[in-house]
Every structure is written in structure tokens, then in C-alpha cells.
Write an enzyme that holds these catalytic residues in place. Structure first.
Site, PDB file in Angstrom:
ATOM      1  N   LYS A  65       0.858  -1.186   0.000  1.00 15.41           N
ATOM      2  CA  LYS A  65       0.000   0.000   0.000  1.00 15.41           C
ATOM      3  C   LYS A  65       0.892   1.234   0.000  1.00 15.41           C
ATOM      4  O   LYS A  65       1.687   1.428   0.920  1.00 15.41           O
ATOM      5  CB  LYS A  65      -0.901  -0.002   1.250  1.00 15.41           C
ATOM      6  CG  LYS A  65      -1.605   1.342   1.526  1.00 15.41           C
ATOM      7  CD  LYS A  65      -2.480   1.288   2.783  1.00 15.41           C
ATOM      8  CE  LYS A  65      -3.042   2.674   3.140  1.00 15.41           C
ATOM      9  NZ  LYS A  65      -3.895   2.666   4.354  1.00 15.41           N
ATOM     10  N   ASP A  87      -2.572  10.255   3.539  1.00 11.63           N
ATOM     11  CA  ASP A  87      -3.955   9.838   3.763  1.00 11.63           C
ATOM     12  C   ASP A  87      -4.673  10.872   4.623  1.00 11.63           C
ATOM     13  O   ASP A  87      -4.578  10.857   5.848  1.00 11.63           O
ATOM     14  CB  ASP A  87      -3.972   8.463   4.445  1.00 11.63           C
ATOM     15  CG  ASP A  87      -5.390   7.968   4.703  1.00 11.63           C
ATOM     16  OD1 ASP A  87      -6.343   8.555   4.146  1.00 11.63           O
ATOM     17  OD2 ASP A  87      -5.535   6.969   5.447  1.00 11.63           O
ATOM     18  N   LYS A 126     -10.009  12.983   8.157  1.00  6.67           N
ATOM     19  CA  LYS A 126      -9.486  12.660   9.481  1.00  6.67           C
ATOM     20  C   LYS A 126      -9.447  13.914  10.345  1.00  6.67           C
ATOM     21  O   LYS A 126      -9.340  15.023   9.816  1.00  6.67           O
ATOM     22  CB  LYS A 126      -8.057  12.118   9.360  1.00  6.67           C
ATOM     23  CG  LYS A 126      -7.945  10.706   8.825  1.00  6.67           C
ATOM     24  CD  LYS A 126      -6.482  10.271   8.779  1.00  6.67           C
ATOM     25  CE  LYS A 126      -6.331   8.879   8.199  1.00  6.67           C
ATOM     26  NZ  LYS A 126      -6.950   7.823   8.998  1.00  6.67           N
ATOM     27  N   ASP A 139       1.809   6.576   5.403  1.00 12.01           N
ATOM     28  CA  ASP A 139       0.796   5.624   4.934  1.00 12.01           C
ATOM     29  C   ASP A 139       1.208   4.901   3.651  1.00 12.01           C
ATOM     30  O   ASP A 139       0.454   4.102   3.104  1.00 12.01           O
ATOM     31  CB  ASP A 139      -0.555   6.336   4.758  1.00 12.01           C
ATOM     32  CG  ASP A 139      -1.728   5.405   4.999  1.00 12.01           C
ATOM     33  OD1 ASP A 139      -1.539   4.373   5.679  1.00 12.01           O
ATOM     34  OD2 ASP A 139      -2.827   5.701   4.500  1.00 12.01           O
ATOM     35  N   ASP A 168     -12.061   6.907   4.115  1.00 14.25           N
ATOM     36  CA  ASP A 168     -10.815   6.729   4.870  1.00 14.25           C
ATOM     37  C   ASP A 168     -10.386   5.256   4.915  1.00 14.25           C
ATOM     38  O   ASP A 168      -9.278   4.954   5.337  1.00 14.25           O
ATOM     39  CB  ASP A 168     -10.998   7.285   6.287  1.00 14.25           C
ATOM     40  CG  ASP A 168      -9.678   7.527   6.991  1.00 14.25           C
ATOM     41  OD1 ASP A 168      -8.618   7.485   6.308  1.00 14.25           O
ATOM     42  OD2 ASP A 168      -9.693   7.778   8.211  1.00 14.25           O
ATOM     43  N   GLU A 187      -9.292   3.456   2.580  1.00 14.40           N
ATOM     44  CA  GLU A 187      -8.862   3.535   1.183  1.00 14.40           C
ATOM     45  C   GLU A 187      -7.785   2.505   0.831  1.00 14.40           C
ATOM     46  O   GLU A 187      -7.664   2.095  -0.318  1.00 14.40           O
ATOM     47  CB  GLU A 187      -8.340   4.946   0.877  1.00 14.40           C
ATOM     48  CG  GLU A 187      -6.870   5.231   1.246  1.00 14.40           C
ATOM     49  CD  GLU A 187      -6.590   5.150   2.737  1.00 14.40           C
ATOM     50  OE1 GLU A 187      -7.536   5.222   3.523  1.00 14.40           O
ATOM     51  OE2 GLU A 187      -5.405   5.017   3.106  1.00 14.40           O
ATOM     52  N   ARG A 243      -7.448  -0.629   1.439  1.00 13.61           N
ATOM     53  CA  ARG A 243      -7.970  -1.911   0.920  1.00 13.61           C
ATOM     54  C   ARG A 243      -8.450  -1.773  -0.513  1.00 13.61           C
ATOM     55  O   ARG A 243      -8.422  -2.730  -1.279  1.00 13.61           O
ATOM     56  CB  ARG A 243      -9.066  -2.419   1.874  1.00 13.61           C
ATOM     57  CG  ARG A 243     -10.248  -1.500   1.993  1.00 13.61           C
ATOM     58  CD  ARG A 243     -11.092  -1.785   3.236  1.00 13.61           C
ATOM     59  NE  ARG A 243     -10.493  -1.264   4.468  1.00 13.61           N
ATOM     60  CZ  ARG A 243     -11.003  -1.442   5.678  1.00 13.61           C
ATOM     61  NH1 ARG A 243     -12.105  -2.159   5.840  1.00 13.61           N
ATOM     62  NH2 ARG A 243     -10.425  -0.930   6.746  1.00 13.61           N
TER      63      ARG A 243
HETATM   64  N1  BES Z   1      -3.937   4.641   7.060  1.00 18.42           N
HETATM   65  C1  BES Z   1      -5.033   4.393   7.930  1.00 18.42           C
HETATM   66  C2  BES Z   1      -4.697   3.432   9.061  1.00 18.42           C
HETATM   67  C3  BES Z   1      -3.704   3.923  10.065  1.00 18.42           C
HETATM   68  C4  BES Z   1      -4.121   4.614  11.191  1.00 18.42           C
HETATM   69  C5  BES Z   1      -2.373   3.653   9.911  1.00 18.42           C
HETATM   70  C6  BES Z   1      -3.199   5.042  12.110  1.00 18.42           C
HETATM   71  C7  BES Z   1      -1.444   4.076  10.848  1.00 18.42           C
HETATM   72  C8  BES Z   1      -1.855   4.775  11.943  1.00 18.42           C
HETATM   73  C9  BES Z   1      -6.185   3.777   7.136  1.00 18.42           C
HETATM   74  O1  BES Z   1      -6.300   4.200   5.831  1.00 18.42           O
HETATM   75  C10 BES Z   1      -7.428   4.191   7.825  1.00 18.42           C
HETATM   76  O2  BES Z   1      -7.711   5.357   7.837  1.00 18.42           O
HETATM   77  N2  BES Z   1      -8.145   3.228   8.376  1.00 18.42           N
HETATM   78  C11 BES Z   1      -9.350   3.490   9.070  1.00 18.42           C
HETATM   79  C12 BES Z   1     -10.339   2.438   8.676  1.00 18.42           C
HETATM   80  C13 BES Z   1     -11.736   2.731   9.128  1.00 18.42           C
HETATM   81  C14 BES Z   1     -12.296   3.919   8.386  1.00 18.42           C
HETATM   82  C15 BES Z   1     -12.589   1.513   8.870  1.00 18.42           C
HETATM   83  C16 BES Z   1      -9.056   3.440  10.558  1.00 18.42           C
HETATM   84  O3  BES Z   1      -8.241   2.608  10.987  1.00 18.42           O
HETATM   85  O4  BES Z   1      -9.607   4.247  11.295  1.00 18.42           O
HETATM   86 ZN    ZN Z   2      -4.575   4.827   4.905  1.00 14.18          ZN
HETATM   87 MN    MN Z   3      -7.421   5.982   5.630  1.00 12.40          MN
END
Ligand code: BES
Ligand code: ZN
Ligand code: MN
Length: 492
Positions: free
Chosen positions: A255, A260, A267, A278, A337, A339, A341
Site C-alpha cells: 500500500k 492519507d 481525518k 501511509d 478513509d 482507502e 484496501r
Molecule cells: N492509514 C489508515 C490506518 C492507520 C491509522 C495507519 C493510524 C497508521 C496509523 C487507514 O487508511 C485508515 O484510515 N483506516 C481506518 C479504517 C476505518 C475507516 C474503517 C481506521 O483505521 O480508522
Molecule cells: Zn490509509
Molecule cells: Mn485511511
């Protein structure tokens, strides 16, 4: 690229100890026995070393710990680092001891009196891993002369030979750390692709797929993530053909979200700057490919990274939009968010269609929930194949990189049901890391051994780790390199 420390191996010459500049490291076994070099150091510093190893403080040290004698009388060096280590220490202990030395020694010259320690190369490897600083954007720091490491050992030729491959791995780790450390206005998708292309000089075959081509391939999931950004989405492919021609490769998939913001599902401001990392999954894939090419691994491995930026704008994907993946499955984007996947879905599918891989390992900073579950110690491991997964866990353990397997199951997959499309991109708060993995598994064909590594917690850490100063860790490069060596290269 931040250069790795130059290491030379030489015969032990105790006549040079007094004149050595910078720091001198001497190794003493836990029982306090001094070898020839240590006895010379002890004599030069008028018995201080002997006093140390006969003290109570010494009995409290564990193998790999060290104590420092500062400004020793009778020596040019500014300090003597006294490392407590068995002569036949296992590789990880030797490496961690080297890292402890690297930490204590800072950035100047270092002479290591390894004597008859069995793994002098691992010691040097530890120093090289630990000695890292990202100074790219600090004016005045760019051209400071990097210190050199000299290892005096009984068998310098053997150590030099053993170290050659380790130097390639250390380069890979530092390359990953540079990519992860680089801010998003510098490491745009275009710049990322350029740095990957540069690796052609190592013998990798690199191709970059642009948006138009991905459009033709039907990568609607990946493209929907980059839509809102001024930076074009790209898919970079690195091929390493070190094995038998025609043998199915291992695919490493990463990824690469260069930043992000969350997109329209924006966010919160606090901590958003962390999302420069990210692209960590892509960073590890690139570092691993660099290590494999650098040591000319006898295996076929292909690295594929989806490079996108997740931005809100009038062109950005909205919550509720339905997109079509390259596989043909439709996805309701509940939360923009989630994204990563979406990016991986299309890269995974492309990897299988194009390369018919013998196995796939994907890496992604995929979910915040992973940090809740495992913190910053271990990455989450998900797999549909016990044999490949077992081999990976063994490799990670052998390299001292934390990894812990979590389950996959149909009941989790059911949480991805959508009212209007084949699936939705989030499964709710519960088991967030597992439902993300279930989403990815929908894009893995039956019978293809696959591992998903959620590295959200280990990619960038706020305190020092065994091998790295705080910041980008490079976690995973060593484990993947060993997985390839153990399972995809012929023995010997
Ligand atoms: N890049 C983030 C995950 C992340 C969070 C990585 C903190 C490192 C530190 C990912 O894209 C994300 O935002 N995931 C969301 C998923 C949710 C919307 C289902 C998350 O983990 O809040
Ligand atoms: Zn992300
Ligand atoms: Mn995200």
C-alpha cells in the site's frame, strides 16, 4: 539515499588500539574474562576495564548490554564501550548487541575489537542498522562526514564475506526508512515512482503503469482513491529474476498512500501529519526488493506497489459511491478513509492475473485498530496458508522482528455485506483489522497462498526499537529477505 555506514574487517592488531580515534568497543564475556585485546585496553586505561568487569554493575548486565568508560587515560579514543557478550552468541543477540553499540557510539569512527566472537559480521550489521538519521531537510547537516566502522577479528575474510549480503539488507532497510520519513510534498506519487525507477541500476526491471492504462485494466477501486488528488495515481512494478526462468515468482504487494487525509471522510487534524507514513507497505516492498537485488538473491520475486494520494476535493470519491474493481466486483465506499484496501484490491488482482505468483505477501499500514490490538511491538499477520504463514513467522522471529497471527473466518467476512453492491469497504468498529483482511481476501484467488501484514503499528514508532532510532523502523525488510532465502532460494 541516506548512506549506510562503511564497514571494514581487519586482522586484530593490538598495536593500533592506543591510536584509534573516535570510540573503541571491546567485548567481554559475562564471566568477565578479558581476551588479548581487552587486556591491552585494560593496560592502556590503567586498569579501569578490570575494575568495571569486577564490579557489581557488571554482574547486573545481560548479554548485549554495555557500559562506557569515558575519556580513557592512555588512549586517543574518546570512550571505550565495553560490551557484555558470549563468544558464541546467537545471530539475533549479536546483532542486537551491535545495535546497542551503534546507539552508544553515535556517528563518529568506531573500532570494534571483536576478537574471537563468532559472529563479527552480525555485530557490524547491528551497528549499521542502528546508525541512521534522516537529515535530508536539515540545512547544514547534509554533508557531515559519516564515521567509519572497523572490526578487528580473527577471521576477517570470512566476516567480510558474511557481511556482504548483510550490507545489501542494511541498504534495503535504510531505503525503506528514507521513504517512510520523507514528507508527502517531497515524496509525491511521481517522485516515489522516480526513486523506484532508479533501482533499475541494481538489475531490477521496473515498469510504471499510469492512470490511463489502469483505467483500461478496469482498476476502478485503486483509481477512486487517487481521484481527489493533483498527483496522478501509479502502479509501480519491480521484477527480480534471480531464480529459474519460468518459475512462478513470489509477489510482494504494498500500500503506497503517500498521504492519507481520509478523503471526504476527513481525518481529525490532531496527528494527521502521521499519515505521511501511509506508504509504509510500499516502502517495505521497495526496501526488500533493493535488498534482494543487492545480494543477487537466487529467486524470482516481483514487487508491486499502488501509489496514490487520498485527498478531499470536488473530484474526490464520496461516501456512498459504488466503484468497480479490476476483478469485476463492485464496492460501496461507505468511508473514504478505508482507502488502503481499495488500492490493494486492484494491485492484488493485477499481480495474480499478470504473474500467476507462487505466493503473495501484502503489506499495509491498513488499520488504526491494529495499533489498539498489538501496539508498536508486533505487526498483525493474516493468512490463508499455514505453511507459508509458519515460514514467515519463523523468519520474522529469526530476524527479531515482531509478528503475531490473527484469525480469518467467514463470520467476519459477513460483516462486509452491502445493500446495493457486492460488498462495502468497512465492516464496523468491531474487529476492524480482521474485517479489513477479509476484504483483501476477496481479491485473492482460491489456492494462492497469501499473507497480509498490517504494519500500522510498527512502521513508524515514537521510541527507539532494538534496531532503529525512533522514527521509521524499516520493519519487515529483514523478515521478507529471510523468507525468500528460506523458502524460495535453493539451499547453499
Ligand atoms: N492509514 C489508515 C490506518 C492507520 C491509522 C495507519 C493510524 C497508521 C496509523 C487507514 O487508511 C485508515 O484510515 N483506516 C481506518 C479504517 C476505518 C475507516 C474503517 C481506521 O483505521 O480508522
Ligand atoms: Zn490509509
Ligand atoms: Mn485511511
Amino acid at each position: 539515499m541516506t548512506p549506510t555506514v562503511p564497514v571494514t574487517f581487519a586482522e586484530t592488531d593490538i598495536e593500533q588500539i592506543a591510536q584509534a580515534e573516535g570510540r573503541v568497543a571491546v567485548i567481554v564475556t559475562p564471566d568477565g574474562k578479558l581476551d588479548t585485546a581487552a587486556r591491552r585496553v585494560n593496560r592502556l586505561c590503567k586498569g579501569a576495564l578490570k575494575r568495571l568487569v569486577e564490579s557489581d554493575a557488571w554482574t547486573r548486565l545481560k548479554p548485549g548490554d554495555l557500559r562506557t568508560l569515558a575519556w580513557p587515560a592512555g588512549m586517543q579514543a574518546e570512550a571505550v564501550d565495553v560490551l557484555c557478550l558470549e563468544r558464541n552468541a546467537d545471530p539475533v543477540t549479536a546483532r542486537k548487541a551491535g545495535a546497542a553499540l551503534g546507539r552508544a557510539a553515535g556517528e563518529g569512527d568506531l573500532l570494534i575489537l571483536a576478537g574471537t566472537v563468532r559472529r563479527p559480521a552480525e555485530l557490524a550489521f547491528g551497528v549499521a542498522l542502528r546508525r541512521y538519521r534522516f537529515t535530508e531537510h536539515m540545512t547544514g547537516e547534509q554533508d557531515a562526514r559519516p564515521g567509519a566502522v572497523t572490526v578487528m577479528t580473527g577471521k576477517p575474510d570470512a566476516a567480510r564475506a558474511a557481511y556482504a549480503d548483510m550490507a545489501a539488507v542494511a541498504e534495503g532497510v535504510h531505503f525503506t526508512r528514507d521513504l517512510v520519513s520523507e514528507p508527502a510534498n517531497h515524496l509525491t506519487t511521481t517522485e516515489f515512482a522516480r526513486r523506484i525507477k532508479e533501482m533499475e541500476s541494481l538489475g531490477l526491471k521496473v515498469s510504471i503503469l499510469e492512470e490511463e492504462e489502469m483505467q483500461k485494466l478496469g482498476m476502478g477501486a485503486l483509481l477512486s482513491v487517487g481521484h481527489g488528488s493533483a498527483s496522478p495515481s501509479k502502479l509501480a512494478v519491480m521484477e527480480w529474476q534471480g531464480g529459474e526462468s519460468g518459475a512462478a515468482p513470489l509477489a510482494l504487494v504494498g500500500k503506497g498512500v503517500v498521504f492519507d487525509t481520509g478523503g471526504i471522510s476527513l481525518k481529525p487534524a490532531a496527528g494527521m501529519e502521521d499519515m505521511t507514513m501511509d506508504m509504509g507497505g510500499a516502502g517495505v516492498v521497495c526496501g526488500a526488493m533493493r535488498a534482494l537485488a543487492g545480494r543477487k538473491a537466487k529467486a524470482n520475486v516481483v514487487g508491486l506497489v499502488g501509489l496514490v494520494e487520498n485527498m478531499p476535493s470536488d473530484r474526490a470519491t464520496r461516501p456512498g459511491d459504488v466503484v468497480t474493481s479490476m476483478k469485476g466486483d463492485t464496492i460501496e465506499v461507505i468511508n473514504t478513509d478505508a482507502e488502503g484496501r481499495l488500492v490493494l484490491a486492484d494491485v492484488l488482482w493485477y499481480a495474480q492475473e499478470q504473474y500467476k505468483p507462487a505466493g503473495i505477501v501484502d503489506l499495509a499500514t491498513l488499520t488504526g485498530a491494529m495499533i489498539v490490538a498489538l501496539g508498536h511491538e508486533k505487526a498483525g499477520v493474516f493468512s490463508n496458508d499455514d505453511a507459508l504463514c509458519g515460514a514467515f513467522l519463523k523468519a520474522a522471529e529469526a530476524e527479531g522482528e515482531g509478528a503475531w497471527r490473527l484469525p480469518l473466518a467467514e463470520a467476519y467476512d459477513d460483516l462486509l455485506k452491502s445493500e446495493i453492491a457486492d460488498m462495502k469497504n468497512v465492516g464496523g468498529r468491531a474487529a476492524g483489522s480482521i474485517t479489513a483482511a477479509q476484504f483483501l481476501q476477496r481479491f485473492v484467488k482460491d489456492g494462492v497462498p497469501w499473507i497480509h501484514l498490517d504494519i500500522a503499528g510498527v512502521t513508524r514508532v515514537k521510541s527507539d526499537t532494538a534496531y532503529a532510532p525512533k522514527g521509521a523502523s524499516g520493519w519487515g525488510v529483514m523478515a521478507l529477505n529471510r523468507l525468500v532465502a528460506d523458502r524460495f532460494e535453493p539451499e547453499g
